[in-house]
Design a protein around this motif. Structure first.
Motif, PDB file in Angstrom:
ATOM      1  N   SER A   1      18.940  56.695 -23.263  1.00 37.42           N
ATOM      2  CA  SER A   1      18.087  56.906 -22.088  1.00 37.42           C
ATOM      3  C   SER A   1      18.083  55.682 -21.186  1.00 37.42           C
ATOM      4  O   SER A   1      18.114  55.799 -19.954  1.00 37.42           O
ATOM      5  CB  SER A   1      16.658  57.238 -22.535  1.00 37.42           C
ATOM      6  OG  SER A   1      15.824  57.479 -21.432  1.00 37.42           O
TER       7      SER A   1
ATOM      8  N   ASN B   1      19.943  56.907 -17.826  1.00 37.02           N
ATOM      9  CA  ASN B   1      18.889  57.612 -17.084  1.00 37.02           C
ATOM     10  C   ASN B   1      17.807  56.613 -16.679  1.00 37.02           C
ATOM     11  O   ASN B   1      16.732  56.560 -17.294  1.00 37.02           O
ATOM     12  CB  ASN B   1      18.291  58.726 -17.953  1.00 37.02           C
ATOM     13  CG  ASN B   1      17.769  59.861 -17.108  1.00 37.02           C
ATOM     14  OD1 ASN B   1      17.378  59.666 -15.957  1.00 37.02           O
ATOM     15  ND2 ASN B   1      17.747  61.051 -17.672  1.00 37.02           N
TER      16      ASN B   1
ATOM     17  N   LYS C   1      13.675  56.907 -16.848  1.00 35.16           N
ATOM     18  CA  LYS C   1      13.220  58.086 -17.593  1.00 35.16           C
ATOM     19  C   LYS C   1      12.399  57.701 -18.814  1.00 35.16           C
ATOM     20  O   LYS C   1      11.349  58.300 -19.087  1.00 35.16           O
ATOM     21  CB  LYS C   1      14.418  58.929 -18.034  1.00 35.16           C
ATOM     22  CG  LYS C   1      14.023  60.199 -18.799  1.00 35.16           C
ATOM     23  CD  LYS C   1      15.241  61.000 -19.215  1.00 35.16           C
ATOM     24  CE  LYS C   1      14.832  62.320 -19.855  1.00 35.16           C
ATOM     25  NZ  LYS C   1      13.993  62.167 -21.052  1.00 35.16           N
TER      26      LYS C   1
END
Length: 353
Positions: free
Chosen positions: A60, A64, A67
Motif C-alpha cells: 500500500s 497507493n 491510502k
C-alpha cells in the motif's frame, strides 16, 4: 472440547466448555500442557500473521500513496502493521543498509588527503606573501596573532589560572579558558578521571567542572578521529527523527487548521510518509551499490516528492492548486525544522557522548 476447562487459567473467569476463548481476557480456553509442537506453531503463526500485515503495508505504501493513512484513520487497522513500530523497523533497516554500503574509511582518507593538500596550498600562499613583502618569518608571529599551533608550545604552567582567577571572568570566557587548561592538562598527564583531575588542578569539584573536563577529552578524541562521533550520532538518528516527527506534525496540523483532521491523524500521515522515504531510499541505496551507479538516490528523491504530492491529494482531499501551495509550505517548514533539529541533536549528542 477435550482440553477445555471450566475456568480461565489467566484471569480465573468462570467459563463454559463451549467457549473456545475467555470472554473476559481473550485467552484460549485450554488446559493442555504446552508441547514443543505447540510452541513452534504459535511462534510461526505470529510471524506469518505479522509478515502478511507487513506485506500489505509495504504494498500500500509503495503503490497507493495516502491510502494506508486514510484507511488507518477510518478504522481499517487490523490489516496493516502499526505505523510507529513499522517506522522504527524501516528506519533501523535503512541505517543498517546505509552503514553497510558507505565506505567510511574511504571518506576519512579522502578528507585527510584533502586537508593535507589544502594545508600545503595555504602554507605556500603564506610563504609567497612573506617573500613578496620581504619580511622576516619571525615578524609574522607577533603578540596579537593567535593560532592553534602556538598553543602547542605553551606549557600548563603558562596558561594555568587558579579557581579564584577564573571566578572573576564571565561564564563563556571562563568555560573556554577552562577547556584550554583541561586540554593541556590531559595532554600532559592522560588522566581521564575528572575527580582526580580537579584535585590535581585544585579546582572546585562541581558537576559542571567534571562534565566540562570529560567533554574536553571527548573533543580531543573526536578531533583526532571524527568517525567515532559520526558513528555514534548516526546510531541515534532513527530515534532523533522519531521524536522530531511529532513536532513536524504539529506544523502540518497548523497548515491544515481549517480541516477536520486531528493532530494524531496528521501524525499517522507523517509517520507513514517518513517510513515510505526509508523504504524508497533503502531500495535506491541497494540499487546504487549493486550496479555501481549514483542515479538511484536522485531518482528516488524526485519519485518521493511526486509520491508525497499524491499522498497529500488523497489523504486531505483538496484540489491541485491548494495541495501544491501547501506542499511547498510544508516542505519549507520541514527543511527549516530539520536544520534546527540537526544542530540541536549534534549539540545534545556531544553533551551526552
Amino acid at each position: 472440547m477435550k482440553y477445555r476447562g471450566k475456568e480461565c487459567l489467566n484471569c480465573f473467569q468462570p467459563l463454559d466448555k463451549s467457549e473456545k476463548y475467555c470472554h473476559n481476557c481473550g485467552q484460549l480456553n485450554s488446559t493442555k500442557k504446552l508441547t514443543f509442537n505447540d510452541f513452534f506453531n504459535e511462534f510461526f503463526a505470529g510471524i506469518l500473521a505479522y509478515d502478511s500485515r507487513v506485506y500489505r503495508t509495504i504494498n500500500s505504501l509503495l503503490f497507493n500513496p495516502g491510502k494506508i493513512s486514510k484507511d488507518y484513520i477510518e478504522g481499517k487497522r487490523q490489516r496493516y502493521a502499526n505505523p510507529y513500530r513499522f517506522y522504527l523497523s524501516a528506519s533501523i533497516v535503512f541505517f543498517i543498509i546505509w552503514g553497510f554500503t558507505t565506505d567510511s574509511e574511504g571518506i576519512q582518507e579522502a578528507s585527510a588527503a584533502a586537508n593535507e593538500i589544502n594545508n600545503e596550498e595555504i602554507q605556500k600562499e603564506i610563504d609567497s606573501a612573506i617573500a613578496d613583502a620581504e619580511l622576516p618569518v619571525e615578524s609574522t608571529a607577533n603578540e596579537n596573532s593567535f593560532t592553534l599551533l602556538n598553543d602547542e608550545d605553551e606549557t600548563l604552567e603558562e596558561i594555568y589560572l587558579s579557581q579564584q582567577e577564573l571566578d572573576t571572568m564571565g561564564f563563556w570566557t571562563r568555560s573556554a579558558t577552562k577547556m584550554k587548561i583541561f586540554s593541556k592538562f590531559y595532554d600532559d598527564n592522560k588522566i581521564t578521571a575528572s575527580t582526580k583531575a580537579m584535585e590535581s588542578l585544585k579546582y572546585d569539584q562541581t558537576g559542571f567542572n567534571k562534565w566540562l573536563y570529560k567533554k574536553t577529552i571527548d573533543l580531543n578524541l573526536i578531533s583526532s578521529n571524527p568517525n567515532l562521533f559520526i558513528d555514534y550520532f548516526f546510531s541515534k538518528l532513527p530515534f532523533i527523527i522519531f521524536f522530531y516527527l511529532p513536532v513536524f506534525a504539529l506544523f502540518i496540523w497548523l497548515v491544515y487548521a481549517r480541516r477536520t483532521f486531528s493532530y494524531m491523524e496528521h501524525l499517522i500521515f507523517t509517520f507513514h510518509n517518513q517510513t515510505m522515504w526509508f523504504v524508497l531510499f533503502s531500495i535506491a541505496i541497494i540499487v546504487d551499490y549493486t550496479f555501481n551507479i549514483g542515479t538511484g538516490k536522485t531518482i528516488g528523491t524526485f519519485f518521493f516528492l511526486f509520491y508525497l504530492y499524491k499522498a497529500m491529494r488523497k489523504f486531505y482531499r483538496q484540489g491541485r492548486v491548494k495541495t501544491i501551495l501547501k506542499f511547498i509550505i510544508i516542505n519549507g517548514i520541514f527543511f527549516i525544522l530539520a536544520v534546527i533539529a540537526t544542530i540541536f541533536s549534534l549539540i545534545a549528542s556531544f553533551a551526552v557522548y
